[in-house]
Write an enzyme that holds these catalytic residues in place. Sequence first.
Site, short mmCIF file in Angstrom:
data_model
loop_
_atom_site.label_atom_id
_atom_site.label_comp_id
_atom_site.label_asym_id
_atom_site.label_seq_id
_atom_site.Cartn_x
_atom_site.Cartn_y
_atom_site.Cartn_z
N TYR A 117 -3.75 20.10 -7.87
CA TYR A 117 -2.85 20.72 -8.79
C TYR A 117 -2.57 20.24 -10.07
O TYR A 117 -1.88 20.25 -11.12
CB TYR A 117 -1.84 20.26 -7.78
CG TYR A 117 -1.20 18.50 -7.62
CD1 TYR A 117 -1.76 17.33 -8.68
CD2 TYR A 117 -0.93 18.04 -6.31
CE1 TYR A 117 -1.82 16.25 -7.77
CE2 TYR A 117 -0.51 16.70 -5.84
CZ TYR A 117 -1.10 15.70 -7.26
OH TYR A 117 -0.82 14.56 -6.84
N LYS A 171 -3.03 14.43 -13.90
CA LYS A 171 -4.66 14.43 -13.38
C LYS A 171 -4.92 16.18 -14.18
O LYS A 171 -5.92 15.52 -14.92
CB LYS A 171 -4.52 15.45 -11.77
CG LYS A 171 -3.71 14.34 -11.15
CD LYS A 171 -5.08 12.98 -10.78
CE LYS A 171 -4.57 12.61 -9.37
NZ LYS A 171 -5.65 11.12 -9.35
C1 HXC Z 1 12.04 8.46 -6.19
C2 HXC Z 1 10.39 6.31 -7.35
C3 HXC Z 1 9.85 6.34 -6.20
C4 HXC Z 1 10.28 7.15 -4.74
C5 HXC Z 1 9.52 4.85 -7.00
N1 HXC Z 1 10.30 5.33 -7.51
N2 HXC Z 1 9.58 5.09 -5.86
N3 HXC Z 1 11.75 7.48 -7.37
N4 HXC Z 1 11.12 8.35 -5.03
N5 HXC Z 1 10.24 7.30 -3.92
C6 HXC Z 1 10.14 5.06 -9.08
C7 HXC Z 1 11.25 3.94 -9.21
O1 HXC Z 1 12.91 3.67 -8.77
C8 HXC Z 1 11.19 3.39 -10.45
O2 HXC Z 1 12.20 3.73 -10.88
C9 HXC Z 1 9.99 3.35 -10.62
O3 HXC Z 1 9.87 4.53 -10.39
C10 HXC Z 1 9.72 2.52 -11.14
O4 HXC Z 1 9.07 1.80 -9.45
P1 HXC Z 1 8.46 0.89 -9.29
O5 HXC Z 1 8.69 0.36 -8.11
O6 HXC Z 1 9.14 -0.29 -10.68
O7 HXC Z 1 6.87 0.90 -10.13
P2 HXC Z 1 5.54 0.35 -9.76
O8 HXC Z 1 6.07 -0.98 -9.17
O9 HXC Z 1 5.00 -0.14 -11.03
O10 HXC Z 1 5.12 1.09 -8.80
C11 HXC Z 1 4.35 1.97 -8.97
C12 HXC Z 1 4.27 3.42 -8.39
C13 HXC Z 1 3.97 3.47 -6.65
C14 HXC Z 1 4.04 4.92 -8.14
C15 HXC Z 1 6.40 4.10 -7.75
O11 HXC Z 1 4.00 3.84 -5.95
C16 HXC Z 1 2.78 2.05 -6.17
O12 HXC Z 1 2.46 1.41 -7.01
N6 HXC Z 1 2.35 3.42 -5.92
C17 HXC Z 1 0.20 2.72 -5.40
C18 HXC Z 1 -0.01 3.31 -4.34
C19 HXC Z 1 0.22 4.76 -3.89
O13 HXC Z 1 0.69 5.52 -4.44
N7 HXC Z 1 -1.22 5.80 -4.05
C20 HXC Z 1 -0.74 7.16 -3.40
C21 HXC Z 1 -1.55 7.64 -3.80
S1 HXC Z 1 -2.36 9.19 -2.88
P3 HXC Z 1 14.00 3.35 -11.81
O14 HXC Z 1 14.33 4.84 -13.14
O15 HXC Z 1 14.77 3.39 -10.43
O16 HXC Z 1 13.90 2.17 -12.58
C22 HXC Z 1 -2.66 10.74 -4.20
C23 HXC Z 1 -2.46 11.93 -3.86
C24 HXC Z 1 -2.64 12.81 -4.53
O17 HXC Z 1 -2.36 10.68 -5.23
C25 HXC Z 1 -2.60 14.41 -4.30
C26 HXC Z 1 -2.92 14.39 -2.75
C27 HXC Z 1 -2.81 15.87 -2.29
P1 NAP Z 2 -5.14 4.35 -2.29
O1 NAP Z 2 -5.48 3.25 -1.27
O2 NAP Z 2 -3.23 4.60 -2.30
O3 NAP Z 2 -5.32 4.58 -3.70
C1 NAP Z 2 -4.66 3.69 -4.91
C2 NAP Z 2 -5.29 2.68 -5.87
O4 NAP Z 2 -5.08 1.99 -7.26
C3 NAP Z 2 -4.65 1.53 -4.67
O5 NAP Z 2 -6.26 0.29 -4.31
C4 NAP Z 2 -3.75 0.71 -5.58
O6 NAP Z 2 -4.01 -0.98 -5.61
C5 NAP Z 2 -4.19 1.45 -7.11
N1 NAP Z 2 -3.65 0.91 -7.99
C6 NAP Z 2 -2.06 1.70 -7.83
N2 NAP Z 2 -1.83 1.26 -9.18
C7 NAP Z 2 -2.44 0.73 -9.52
C8 NAP Z 2 -2.02 -0.09 -11.08
N3 NAP Z 2 -1.02 0.16 -12.19
N4 NAP Z 2 -3.69 -1.15 -11.78
C9 NAP Z 2 -4.23 -0.72 -10.77
N5 NAP Z 2 -4.87 0.09 -10.03
C10 NAP Z 2 -4.29 0.52 -8.83
O7 NAP Z 2 -4.85 6.23 -1.90
P2 NAP Z 2 -5.86 6.88 -2.08
O8 NAP Z 2 -5.58 8.05 -1.46
O9 NAP Z 2 -7.26 5.95 -1.58
O10 NAP Z 2 -6.59 7.62 -3.14
C11 NAP Z 2 -7.42 7.14 -4.54
C12 NAP Z 2 -7.73 8.31 -5.27
O11 NAP Z 2 -7.70 10.12 -5.00
C13 NAP Z 2 -6.08 8.80 -5.86
O12 NAP Z 2 -6.35 8.77 -7.93
C14 NAP Z 2 -5.59 9.87 -5.37
O13 NAP Z 2 -5.07 10.33 -6.70
C15 NAP Z 2 -6.92 9.93 -5.74
N6 NAP Z 2 -6.40 11.68 -4.64
C16 NAP Z 2 -6.55 12.08 -3.08
C17 NAP Z 2 -6.04 12.22 -1.95
C18 NAP Z 2 -5.95 11.94 -0.71
O14 NAP Z 2 -5.64 12.72 0.77
N7 NAP Z 2 -5.68 10.46 0.13
C19 NAP Z 2 -5.36 13.42 -3.02
C20 NAP Z 2 -6.42 13.31 -3.43
C21 NAP Z 2 -6.89 12.89 -4.03
P3 NAP Z 2 -2.89 -1.93 -6.05
O15 NAP Z 2 -2.09 -1.52 -5.29
O16 NAP Z 2 -3.59 -3.26 -5.40
O17 NAP Z 2 -3.11 -1.96 -7.88
#
Ligand code: HXC
Ligand code: NAP
Length: 272
Positions: free
Chosen positions: A148, A163
């Site tokens: 995307y 991204k």
């Molecule tokens: C709406 C949300 C939300 C949700 C968090 N927020 N989750 N809003 N819907 N589901 C809002 C919160 O309310 C807050 O805003 C703000 O985001 C920050 O939230 P925190 O929890 O304080 O943030 P933080 O601790 O920094 O966590 C970051 C995060 C969290 C992104 C929100 O989900 C995280 O740490 N994720 C890491 C793992 C992850 O997401 N992996 C997926 C990667 S896969 P307010 O306004 O309330 O203060 C991927 C796939 C890509 O990227 C492509 C696939 C096709």
């Molecule tokens: P994931 O397991 O959730 O990986 C995300 C990682 O990022 C976690 O290990 C998390 O570790 C780390 N992270 C998040 N916030 C961070 C921060 N503030 N500082 C340091 N580390 C942080 O998901 P995944 O599927 O393996 O994703 C890996 C990568 O692939 C990402 O870039 C994602 O966008 C990309 N991607 C995934 C998919 C899919 O289908 N899986 C598709 C397209 C792209 P901590 O929580 O320990 O910080």
Amino acid sequence: MLPTGTLKDRVAIVTGGGTGLGKAMALEFARLAAKVVVASRKLENLEQTVKEIKAQGGDALAVQLDVREPAQVDQMVSKTKEKFGKIDILVNNAAGNFICRAEDLSVNGWRAVVGIVLDGTFYCSRAVGKEMIAQGTGGNILSILATYAWTGGPGTIHSASAKAGVLAMTKTLAVEWAKYKIRVNAITPGPIDTQGAGQALLGSAEAYKIVEDSVPLKRFGQSIEVARAASYLVSDYSSFITGEALVIDGGQWLGQGHYVGELERMMRGGSQ
Ligand code: HXC
Ligand code: NAP
């Protein structure tokens, strides 16, 4: 698979190396003889990766950091140099994501995701790039995108925008740092079966099935399939590739023309 000594004497940092794709890349780089630093917020996950790498005879270090904090990123670089003496490879894999309509996304929600994906990738690339330039021995930077970045991502405007920025950063740095023999590439995974992506983007078995059906190869990808491509792109086997973004998605982002759902059945005249 690449030969086991492919990354011998290389030192690699993988952000987000405690889970999902990051962990798979860290393990695969270690299998290919690299020394690996895994860095993210949750130390327990990182330590588990280090344990698994050591159990397979490799060497690794866990560094706790938030990639949104430039001082912590600088410390990651210092700790890597202290332990392993240099840095040859950086993988910008850390990411945050959740589904939210654009009009409902709060400023903090936007900042959280863009801060991790776009700012974090720049802070890590900048800190490691400066080190690679000073070392004078070149290096490899690899970032993880999503399709995307090109198509737009309704439901994930923060991640899609970030991204797309990382894609522009990849191409920009590929040219700026070519003179230092630093290659800068990206991998663009489609749906890969990781717990993190599942939790963030797929709430149910039904959603999983819809995504699976959207892939021409009719399955999710596996982390190892991304890890093998990553190993190639950070190795000398890809020595003339820079500024590239390799799509690994089972064909999901390609136009499907009449090979989709009811249209495909009609095209076959109703037969299977
Ligand atoms: C709406 C949300 C939300 C949700 C968090 N927020 N989750 N809003 N819907 N589901 C809002 C919160 O309310 C807050 O805003 C703000 O985001 C920050 O939230 P925190 O929890 O304080 O943030 P933080 O601790 O920094 O966590 C970051 C995060 C969290 C992104 C929100 O989900 C995280 O740490 N994720 C890491 C793992 C992850 O997401 N992996 C997926 C990667 S896969 P307010 O306004 O309330 O203060 C991927 C796939 C890509 O990227 C492509 C696939 C096709
Ligand atoms: P994931 O397991 O959730 O990986 C995300 C990682 O990022 C976690 O290990 C998390 O570790 C780390 N992270 C998040 N916030 C961070 C921060 N503030 N500082 C340091 N580390 C942080 O998901 P995944 O599927 O393996 O994703 C890996 C990568 O692939 C990402 O870039 C994602 O966008 C990309 N991607 C995934 C998919 C899919 O289908 N899986 C598709 C397209 C792209 P901590 O929580 O320990 O910080």
